[in-house]
Each structure stands twice: as structure tokens, then as C-alpha cells.
Scaffold this motif. Structure first.
Motif, PDB file in Angstrom:
ATOM      1  N   GLN A  36       0.829  -1.212   0.000  1.00 37.75           N
ATOM      2  CA  GLN A  36       0.000   0.000   0.000  1.00 37.75           C
ATOM      3  C   GLN A  36       0.866   1.266   0.000  1.00 37.75           C
ATOM      4  N   HIS A  37       0.228   2.382  -0.275  1.00 40.18           N
ATOM      5  CA  HIS A  37       0.944   3.661  -0.250  1.00 40.18           C
ATOM      6  C   HIS A  37       0.175   4.666   0.598  1.00 40.18           C
ATOM      7  N   LEU A  38       0.760   5.838   0.744  1.00 39.06           N
ATOM      8  CA  LEU A  38       0.079   6.922   1.452  1.00 39.06           C
ATOM      9  C   LEU A  38       0.265   8.205   0.670  1.00 39.06           C
ATOM     10  N   VAL A  51       1.196  17.843  -2.308  1.00 33.04           N
ATOM     11  CA  VAL A  51       0.852  16.461  -1.938  1.00 33.04           C
ATOM     12  C   VAL A  51       1.491  15.513  -2.942  1.00 33.04           C
ATOM     13  N   ARG A  52       2.148  14.460  -2.442  1.00 30.78           N
ATOM     14  CA  ARG A  52       2.704  13.401  -3.302  1.00 30.78           C
ATOM     15  C   ARG A  52       2.398  12.050  -2.677  1.00 30.78           C
ATOM     16  N   SER A  53       2.364  11.011  -3.525  1.00 32.60           N
ATOM     17  CA  SER A  53       2.146   9.648  -3.040  1.00 32.60           C
ATOM     18  C   SER A  53       3.486   8.972  -2.778  1.00 32.60           C
ATOM     19  N   ALA A  68      10.750   5.318   1.488  1.00 38.03           N
ATOM     20  CA  ALA A  68      12.072   5.565   0.902  1.00 38.03           C
ATOM     21  C   ALA A  68      11.854   6.401  -0.352  1.00 38.03           C
ATOM     22  N   VAL A  69      12.629   7.458  -0.444  1.00 41.73           N
ATOM     23  CA  VAL A  69      12.394   8.458  -1.492  1.00 41.73           C
ATOM     24  C   VAL A  69      13.654   8.653  -2.316  1.00 41.73           C
ATOM     25  N   ASP A  70      13.480   8.654  -3.635  1.00 43.72           N
ATOM     26  CA  ASP A  70      14.579   8.952  -4.544  1.00 43.72           C
ATOM     27  C   ASP A  70      14.412  10.400  -5.001  1.00 43.72           C
ATOM     28  N   LYS A  71      15.515  11.135  -5.045  1.00 43.98           N
ATOM     29  CA  LYS A  71      15.426  12.567  -5.389  1.00 43.98           C
ATOM     30  C   LYS A  71      15.298  12.762  -6.890  1.00 43.98           C
ATOM     31  N   SER A  78      10.500  15.822  -3.542  1.00 40.71           N
ATOM     32  CA  SER A  78      11.497  14.799  -3.203  1.00 40.71           C
ATOM     33  C   SER A  78      12.847  15.381  -2.754  1.00 40.71           C
ATOM     34  N   PRO A  79      13.359  16.502  -3.321  1.00 42.79           N
ATOM     35  CA  PRO A  79      14.636  17.028  -2.808  1.00 42.79           C
ATOM     36  C   PRO A  79      14.536  17.431  -1.340  1.00 42.79           C
ATOM     37  N   TYR A  80      13.378  17.945  -0.934  1.00 45.34           N
ATOM     38  CA  TYR A  80      13.196  18.320   0.475  1.00 45.34           C
ATOM     39  C   TYR A  80      13.250  17.076   1.358  1.00 45.34           C
ATOM     40  N   GLU A 233       2.496  -0.801 -10.512  1.00 45.54           N
ATOM     41  CA  GLU A 233       2.429   0.495  -9.818  1.00 45.54           C
ATOM     42  C   GLU A 233       3.424   1.416 -10.494  1.00 45.54           C
ATOM     43  N   ARG A 234       2.923   2.536 -11.044  1.00 42.43           N
ATOM     44  CA  ARG A 234       3.776   3.476 -11.781  1.00 42.43           C
ATOM     45  C   ARG A 234       4.103   4.674 -10.894  1.00 42.43           C
ATOM     46  N   PHE A 235       5.391   4.999 -10.791  1.00 35.98           N
ATOM     47  CA  PHE A 235       5.809   6.113  -9.932  1.00 35.98           C
ATOM     48  C   PHE A 235       5.848   7.445 -10.681  1.00 35.98           C
ATOM     49  N   GLY A 236       5.684   7.452 -11.990  1.00 37.50           N
ATOM     50  CA  GLY A 236       5.730   8.704 -12.744  1.00 37.50           C
ATOM     51  C   GLY A 236       7.001   8.812 -13.564  1.00 37.50           C
ATOM     52  N   GLY A 237       7.208   9.970 -14.166  1.00 35.03           N
ATOM     53  CA  GLY A 237       8.367  10.171 -15.036  1.00 35.03           C
ATOM     54  C   GLY A 237       8.154   9.466 -16.353  1.00 35.03           C
TER      55      GLY A 237
HETATM   56  C1  LIG Z   1       1.405   5.235  -5.895  1.00 35.97           C
HETATM   57  C2  LIG Z   1       2.735   5.955  -5.941  1.00 35.97           C
HETATM   58  C3  LIG Z   1       3.744   5.584  -5.074  1.00 35.97           C
HETATM   59  C4  LIG Z   1       4.988   6.230  -5.128  1.00 35.97           C
HETATM   60  N1  LIG Z   1       5.975   5.810  -4.275  1.00 35.97           N
HETATM   61  C5  LIG Z   1       7.193   6.385  -4.346  1.00 35.97           C
HETATM   62  C6  LIG Z   1       8.254   5.915  -3.492  1.00 35.97           C
HETATM   63  O1  LIG Z   1       8.092   4.978  -2.689  1.00 35.97           O
HETATM   64  N2  LIG Z   1       9.471   6.524  -3.592  1.00 35.97           N
HETATM   65  C7  LIG Z   1       9.693   7.559  -4.477  1.00 35.97           C
HETATM   66  O2  LIG Z   1      10.811   8.077  -4.516  1.00 35.97           O
HETATM   67  N3  LIG Z   1       8.696   8.008  -5.297  1.00 35.97           N
HETATM   68  C8  LIG Z   1       7.462   7.465  -5.237  1.00 35.97           C
HETATM   69  N4  LIG Z   1       6.455   7.932  -6.048  1.00 35.97           N
HETATM   70  C9  LIG Z   1       6.701   9.148  -6.856  1.00 35.97           C
HETATM   71  C10 LIG Z   1       6.358  10.399  -5.991  1.00 35.97           C
HETATM   72  O3  LIG Z   1       4.949  10.457  -5.791  1.00 35.97           O
HETATM   73  C11 LIG Z   1       6.758  11.697  -6.672  1.00 35.97           C
HETATM   74  O4  LIG Z   1       6.209  11.744  -7.960  1.00 35.97           O
HETATM   75  C12 LIG Z   1       8.274  11.885  -6.746  1.00 35.97           C
HETATM   76  O5  LIG Z   1       8.845  11.891  -5.427  1.00 35.97           O
HETATM   77  C13 LIG Z   1       8.611  13.200  -7.454  1.00 35.97           C
HETATM   78  O6  LIG Z   1       8.002  14.252  -6.749  1.00 35.97           O
HETATM   79  P1  LIG Z   1       8.610  15.731  -6.853  1.00 35.97           P
HETATM   80  O7  LIG Z   1       7.638  16.656  -6.185  1.00 35.97           O
HETATM   81  O8  LIG Z   1      10.016  15.749  -6.354  1.00 35.97           O
HETATM   82  O9  LIG Z   1       8.666  15.997  -8.410  1.00 35.97           O
HETATM   83  P2  LIG Z   1       7.615  16.879  -9.275  1.00 35.97           P
HETATM   84  O10 LIG Z   1       7.794  18.322  -8.905  1.00 35.97           O
HETATM   85  O11 LIG Z   1       6.256  16.292  -9.091  1.00 35.97           O
HETATM   86  O12 LIG Z   1       8.089  16.569 -10.743  1.00 35.97           O
HETATM   87  C14 LIG Z   1       9.260  17.169 -11.308  1.00 35.97           C
HETATM   88  C15 LIG Z   1       9.564  16.527 -12.651  1.00 35.97           C
HETATM   89  O13 LIG Z   1       9.983  15.162 -12.446  1.00 35.97           O
HETATM   90  C16 LIG Z   1       9.164  14.248 -13.203  1.00 35.97           C
HETATM   91  N5  LIG Z   1       8.913  13.087 -12.324  1.00 35.97           N
HETATM   92  C17 LIG Z   1       7.973  12.986 -11.357  1.00 35.97           C
HETATM   93  N6  LIG Z   1       8.053  11.774 -10.763  1.00 35.97           N
HETATM   94  C18 LIG Z   1       9.063  11.110 -11.361  1.00 35.97           C
HETATM   95  C19 LIG Z   1       9.639   9.811 -11.191  1.00 35.97           C
HETATM   96  N7  LIG Z   1       9.180   8.946 -10.266  1.00 35.97           N
HETATM   97  N8  LIG Z   1      10.686   9.475 -11.992  1.00 35.97           N
HETATM   98  C20 LIG Z   1      11.174  10.336 -12.922  1.00 35.97           C
HETATM   99  N9  LIG Z   1      10.660  11.580 -13.135  1.00 35.97           N
HETATM  100  C21 LIG Z   1       9.625  11.963 -12.368  1.00 35.97           C
HETATM  101  C22 LIG Z   1       7.866  15.004 -13.460  1.00 35.97           C
HETATM  102  O14 LIG Z   1       7.250  14.529 -14.641  1.00 35.97           O
HETATM  103  C23 LIG Z   1       8.349  16.449 -13.591  1.00 35.97           C
HETATM  104  O15 LIG Z   1       8.822  16.673 -14.896  1.00 35.97           O
HETATM  105  C24 LIG Z   1       5.210   7.295  -6.037  1.00 35.97           C
HETATM  106  C25 LIG Z   1       4.177   7.667  -6.921  1.00 35.97           C
HETATM  107  C26 LIG Z   1       2.978   7.007  -6.881  1.00 35.97           C
HETATM  108  C27 LIG Z   1       1.883   7.424  -7.843  1.00 35.97           C
END
Ligand SMILES: Cc1cc2nc3c(=O)[nH]c(=O)nc-3n(C[C@H](O)[C@H](O)[C@H](O)COP(=O)(O)OP(=O)(O)OC[C@H]3O[C@@H](n4cnc5c(N)ncnc54)[C@H](O)[C@@H]3O)c2cc1C
Length: 238
Positions: A36-38, A51-53, A68-71, A78-80, A233-237
Motif C-alpha cells: 500500500q501507499h500513502l 501532496v505526493r504519493s 524511501a524516497v529517490d530525489k 522529493s529534494p526536500y 504500480e507506476r511512480f511517474g516520469g
Molecule cells: C502510488 C505511488 C507511489 C509512489 N511511491 C514512491 C516511493 O516509494 N518513492 C519515491 O521516490 N517516489 C514514489 N512515487 C513518486 C512520488 O509520488 C513523486 O512523484 C516523486 O517523489 C517526485 O516528486 P517531486 O515533487 O520531487 O517531483 P515533481 O515536482 O512532481 O516533478 C518534477 C519533474 O519530475 C518528473 N517526475 C515525477 N516523478 C518522477 C519519477 N518517479 N521518476 C522520474 N521523473 C519523475 C515530473 O514529470 C516532472 O517533470 C510514487 C508515486 C505514486 C503514484
């Protein structure tokens, strides 16, 4: 939707050159299933909110959750979380969320986990739940990372390896010295060589950046896995 709960950071740990794990004590956290996620909400002094998941690496009734968060260097949140947040800091969380991308010990199918980068987070929760339950169901993990130092939870995953939990690593940019295969992506051939075959009808959980997940899911279906057995599960990017 559940209410926002206040979380206090209790522990931070550097996991990779760009990633950290965070332990957060959450008053009123109801516990969560593996996978699960939050939602996490930050509020700036001027009231601006983001807000981020985030997936949850911990599992069970414990009111402390581990993330665990990747920047993402250009990202807002994520950088914060990776560079700035400190024990004692507070933030808000809402969850647990998602009842589909979960594994519970009642699932007696063989299980194949496939992670790209920080996509390991919900899958390590599943591996922890599998070990804690004493389940004899075969588990396998295929974990794709850029280089050896980019592995999240490296020591713990190595320690979890057992007769019922096999781990295969794929390095996409640089390998440890003497590694038998050159660095490269998780292709259809790699999946065929290093994962449970479709004939075993495993449950498959795939998590990571969107492009990784979509390519892996396509290869799995191509290799004969039933689409309903492949959960993603897609994290984005990209
Ligand atoms: C269900 C779910 C679970 C998630 N779990 C995790 C987790 O456990 N650990 C984790 O590190 N992240 C996770 N993510 C991704 C997380 O929600 C954020 O999207 C991520 O931390 C980036 O947020 P940001 O505010 O730093 O970037 P943003 O300001 O939102 O985005 C900046 C730029 O980076 C791009 N981007 C956004 N996300 C990603 C990505 N994942 N890879 C590459 N480019 C990206 C965007 O398209 C945008 O161009 C999860 C996402 C979902 C939907």
C-alpha cells in the motif's frame, strides 16, 4: 477518504547517493498491508501545500511507517525529503491507500517481484511480509538499479535471501567488478532468463518509473503471462 494525520520524523537513513529512507511516527496510523501507499502533504509557512504519493516499505500494525524516497533533482517535494527533512520535523500523511497492489500470506501463488529503482519500496514490504509470515510460497525479486550503490535496502534484501526468496540484480549503468553480465536494461530476454515462467502462473508485481513498468509489463504479456496476473504500480516520469 481518510483524514490527514500528523507524522513526526523519527529516523532518516541514507540509502543511495540520491535516496533516503524515512521513518515517521504517525499518531492514529491504522496499520497497512504490504504494497500500500500513502499521500504525504507538506505545508509551507505561507500556506502553500504540495501532496505526493509514497509507497510504504513497512508492513503491519506498527504506528511507525517507513518510506524511501529517490530525489528527482527538478522536483518540488522529493529534494526536500531527501536533503532537508530531519528527525523531529512534522508533516501530514493520509492512508493507507490502495487495496489492489498488495500481497497477503493468503495468496499461495508463486510470486515474482520486479522493481526499477525506488520501485523496490512496496516490493520490500511484500518480501518482509513473506519472511514474517513464514510462508513457503516461492518468492523471486528481479531488481534493476543503475549501479551497486543505487540499491535501496541493500543489506536487508541480501539478508532476506533464502530457499524461498531468490534475488536477481540487473545493473543498467555500472556493475560490480567481475559481474558476469555487462550493464544493460531489463529486456524481454532478461525477464525470460531471470523470472518465473508463465507456465508457473505466478502473481507478478511490477513497480518503478512509468516507462520501466510499461516496458516490463509488455514483455511479461509477450512471454505468455495472463494480464490479470500482472499488477503494476507506476511512480511517474518517463
Ligand atoms: C502510488 C505511488 C507511489 C509512489 N511511491 C514512491 C516511493 O516509494 N518513492 C519515491 O521516490 N517516489 C514514489 N512515487 C513518486 C512520488 O509520488 C513523486 O512523484 C516523486 O517523489 C517526485 O516528486 P517531486 O515533487 O520531487 O517531483 P515533481 O515536482 O512532481 O516533478 C518534477 C519533474 O519530475 C518528473 N517526475 C515525477 N516523478 C518522477 C519519477 N518517479 N521518476 C522520474 N521523473 C519523475 C515530473 O514529470 C516532472 O517533470 C510514487 C508515486 C505514486 C503514484
Amino acid at each position: 477518504m481518510t483524514d490527514w494525520l500528523v507524522g513526526t520524523i523519527t529516523h532518516v537513513r541514507t540509502e543511495t547517493p540520491t535516496g533516503r529512507s524515512l521513518t515517521i511516527a504517525v499518531d492514529g496510523w491504522p496499520g497497512n498491508l504490504a504494497g500500500q501507499h500513502l499521500d504525504l502533504r507538506l505545508t509551507a509557512p505561507d500556506g502553500y501545500q504540495a501532496v505526493r504519493s509514497y509507497s510504504i516499505a513497512s508492513v503491519g500494525a506498527d504506528p511507525s511507517v517507513q518510506l524511501a524516497v529517490d530525489k528527482i533533482p527538478t522536483g518540488e517535494v522529493s529534494p526536500y525529503l531527501v536533503d532537508d527533512v530531519l528527525p523531529g520535523d512534522q508533516l501530514e500523511v493520509r492512508g493507507p491507500l490502495g487495496r489492489w497492489f498488495v500481497w497477503t500470506p493468503e495468496d499461495t501463488r508463486p510470486i515474482q517481484l520486479i522493481a526499477g529503482g525506488s520501485g523496490i519500496v512496496p516490493l520490500v514490504a511484500m518480501a518482509r511480509a513473506h519472511a514474517a509470515s513464514g510462508s513457503a510460497v516461492p518468492f523471486r525479486l528481479l531488481y534493476s538499479v543503475r549501479s551497486p550503490q543505487d540499491r535501496f535496502f541493500a543489506d536487508e534484501i541480501a539478508a532476506l535471501e533464502s530457499e524461498t526468496f531468490r534475488v536477481d540484480l540487473v545493473y543498467t549503468r555500472s556493475t560490480p567488478e567481475g559481474w558476469p553480465t555487462p550493464a544493460g536494461r531489463v529486456t524481454r530476454d532478461v525477464i525470460e532468463a531471470l523470472t518465473l515462467p508463465a507456465s508457473d502462473a505466478p502473481g507478478v508485481f511490477v513497480c518503478g518509473p512509468t516507462g520501466f513498468v510499461e516496458a516490463v509489463a509488455r514483455s511479461l504479456v509477450d512471454l505468455g503471462h495472463e494480464p490479470q496476473n500482472v499488477k503494476t504500480e507506476r511512480f511517474g516520469g518517463s
